[in-house]
Design an enzyme around this catalytic site. Structure first.
Site, PDB file in Angstrom:
ATOM      1  N   GLU A 173       0.980  -1.220  -0.017  1.00 24.13           N
ATOM      2  CA  GLU A 173      -0.090  -0.048   0.014  1.00 24.13           C
ATOM      3  C   GLU A 173       0.989   1.207  -0.137  1.00 24.13           C
ATOM      4  OE1 GLU A 173      -3.372   0.112  -0.082  1.00 24.13           O
ATOM      5  OE2 GLU A 173      -3.661  -2.000   0.060  1.00 24.13           O
ATOM      6  N   CYS A 207      -2.225   9.519   2.456  1.00 25.65           N
ATOM      7  CA  CYS A 207      -1.675   9.185   1.139  1.00 25.65           C
ATOM      8  C   CYS A 207      -2.722   9.186   0.046  1.00 25.65           C
ATOM      9  CB  CYS A 207      -1.548   7.667   0.961  1.00 25.65           C
ATOM     10  SG  CYS A 207      -3.091   6.768   1.822  1.00 25.65           S
TER      11      CYS A 207
END
Ligand code: NAD
Length: 463
Positions: A173, A207
């Site tokens: 991720e 993010c």
């Protein structure tokens, strides 16, 4: 654990990032509690062995859900509780033992996890390992059955290299630059609020925060005017005094962010203070596409605006770069939305808002290309940590071997013909063919019985 220690976690998040209680509750503690409830309410169904259709009658085709074994979960510092524990819950649900590695950068949350997890979970099955690069490097020398990593693309490559030694499957991720396109069809007040919220939660250290804006010069003017009002309304005249903004995680990151400011002209904000780990919400215009602010992931409260003529231009701009983790499109035109959806490869999309696709338990969350591989959330987390083991259980009924006699030597040309006629064309004739064979078999048995009966009958009559 989450319910009984909510305050301990909120305090730790405050200490690491000055996370406001609402953000910490919404994106960390509540999110985790809801996720555990979601899993508990569905786990009985998820773990069941699934029977799927078989091509050959009497065969049974089953999918067993098998845990990988011992998995390593490495979290990042920006949402230090959620990003560490959400995958852990799914890994446990899938039946794995889990080595939990929180980020050392968010030290208070890491030590809360290290202190509390052993009070609720078996220490041998779910050990928490704290530490920085040397400890993580040592940990990565071990053989795991699965590695789930959240963090930067640079370290993601290190993790993948380490995993490769044992061919360990990995979910990565990662991050990147997530674009946000605005056209002139939107309600600019609504759009501006939604974009600034997505950018300023966690002071930009998200993010999937919109990394930069793409819009025309005209939309830029409206956006800036509205943004000035909204930021003042939300954070007052001096945003540094606001209780609703986080702090940058470390001084070195403020220094890094400060180097981005000369990539364009500051239209709003621009002040920062390294010792206070602070930078105010900042919007840049006249941005140089080759400057660091446009070539590195920003991960802070700076929002550069790049001018494009239209949506076609915007798509071309995005596709010249690495595949983003998230994409945001603000437009009421269905055909434009569809064009972005079909033409821009990226991890996930929210249309007409930011961040929210990540909150759905029914949507997979993850990147593609440079922004990551694999996905999780909701059932996707359980599936990530589950090996789907195929099991075909065959019957001893001899007609199957008769029908497929051609598979046994000696091989013949006729065998190839039968094989060819049995091929599944994808629309189901394979099954029909087997049914036909079964019927033929039954009919020939019936005919045989009839002939036998007639022979016996005839013989009896003659006697
Ligand atoms: P970080 O520094 O906390 O690192 C993440 C993990 O990697 C930590 O557990 C750390 O101990 C370990 N690590 C760091 N350097 C290492 C090394 N040299 N060798 C081995 N292990 C090492 O986090 P970060 O990398 O600064 O996180 C920020 C990045 O993470 C951003 O790019 C952001 O976009 C990305 N991110 C992605 C997601 C997502 O869900 N896709 C979520 C959050 C953050």
């Amino acid at each position: 654990m989450y319910r009984e220690n909510r305050q301990i976690f909120l305090d730790a998040l405050k200490s690491d990032l000055n996370k406001p209680k609402l953000e910490a509750t919404m994106m960390e503690t509540h999110h985790l509690e809801d996720d555990v409830n979601f899993i508990l309410n569905r786990l009985d169904k998820w773990v069941r062995t699934e029977e799927v259709p078989s091509k050959v009658p009497l065969d049974k085709s089953l999918i067993y859900n098998e845990p990988y074994g011992v998995v390593l979960v490495m979290g990042a510092w920006n949402y230090p509780l959620q990003l560490t524990m959400l995958p852990v819950a799914g890994a446990i649900a899938a039946g794995n033992a889990v080595v939990i590695k929180p980020s050392e950068v968010s030290a208070a949350t890491a030590s809360a996890i290290a202190k509390l997890v052993p009070q609720y979970l078996d220490k041998d099955c779910y050990p928490v390992v704290c530490g920085g690069i040397p400890e993580t490097t040592e940990l990565l020398k071990e053989r795991f059955d699965y590695i789930f990593y959240t963090g930067s693309t640079t370290v993601g490559k290190i993790v993948r290299d380490a995993a490769n030694k044992f061919l360990t499957p990995t979910t990565l991720e990662l991050g990147g630059k997530s674009p946000c396109y605005i056209d002139n069809t939107v309600d600019i007040t609504v759009a501006t609020k939604r974009i600034l919220w997505g950018k300023m939660i966690n002071l930009g250290q998200t993010c999937i925060a919109p990394d930069y804006i793409l819009c025309s010069k005209e939309v830029q003017e409206e956006f800036l005017k509205t943004a000035k009002e909204v930021l003042k309304q939300w954070y007052g005249d001096d945003a540094r005094e606001s209780k609703d903004l986080c702090r940058i995680v470390a001084e070195r990151h403020v220094e890094r962010l400060a180097t981005y400011l000369d990539g364009g002209k500051v239209a709003i904000g621009g002040k920062y203070n390294v010792e206070e780990k602070w930078m105010e919400p900042t919007l840049l215009v006249d941005v140089d596409e080759k400057s660091k602010v446009m070539t590195e992931e920003i991960f802070g409260p700076i929002l550069p605006i790049i001018n494009v003529k239209n949506h076609v231009d915007a798509i071309e701009f995005i596709n010249k770069r690495e595949k983003p983790l998230a994409l945001y499109v603000f437009s009421t035109k269905k055909d434009r939305q569809e064009m972005f959806m079909r033409q821009v490869p990226c991890g996930g999309v929210t249309l007409n808002d930011t961040i929210f696709h990540v909150a759905s338990t029914d949507l997979p969350f993850g990147g593609v290309g440079n922004s990551g591989m694999g996905s999780y959330h909701g059932k996707f987390t359980f599936d990530t940590f589950t090996h789907k083991k195929a099991c075909l259980n065959r019957s001893y009924n001899s007609f199957i071997d008769k029908a497929m006699q051609f598979r046994f030597p000696p091989y013949t040309e006729k065998g190839i013909e039968t094989l060819t006629s049995l091929r599944d064309k994808g629309d189901g004739p394979g099954v029909l063919y087997y049914l036909k064979i079964t019927m033929t078999h039954l009919v020939s048995m019936a005919l045989g019985a009839l002939i036998l009966y007639l022979v016996l009958h005839y013989a009896q009559v003659r006697v």
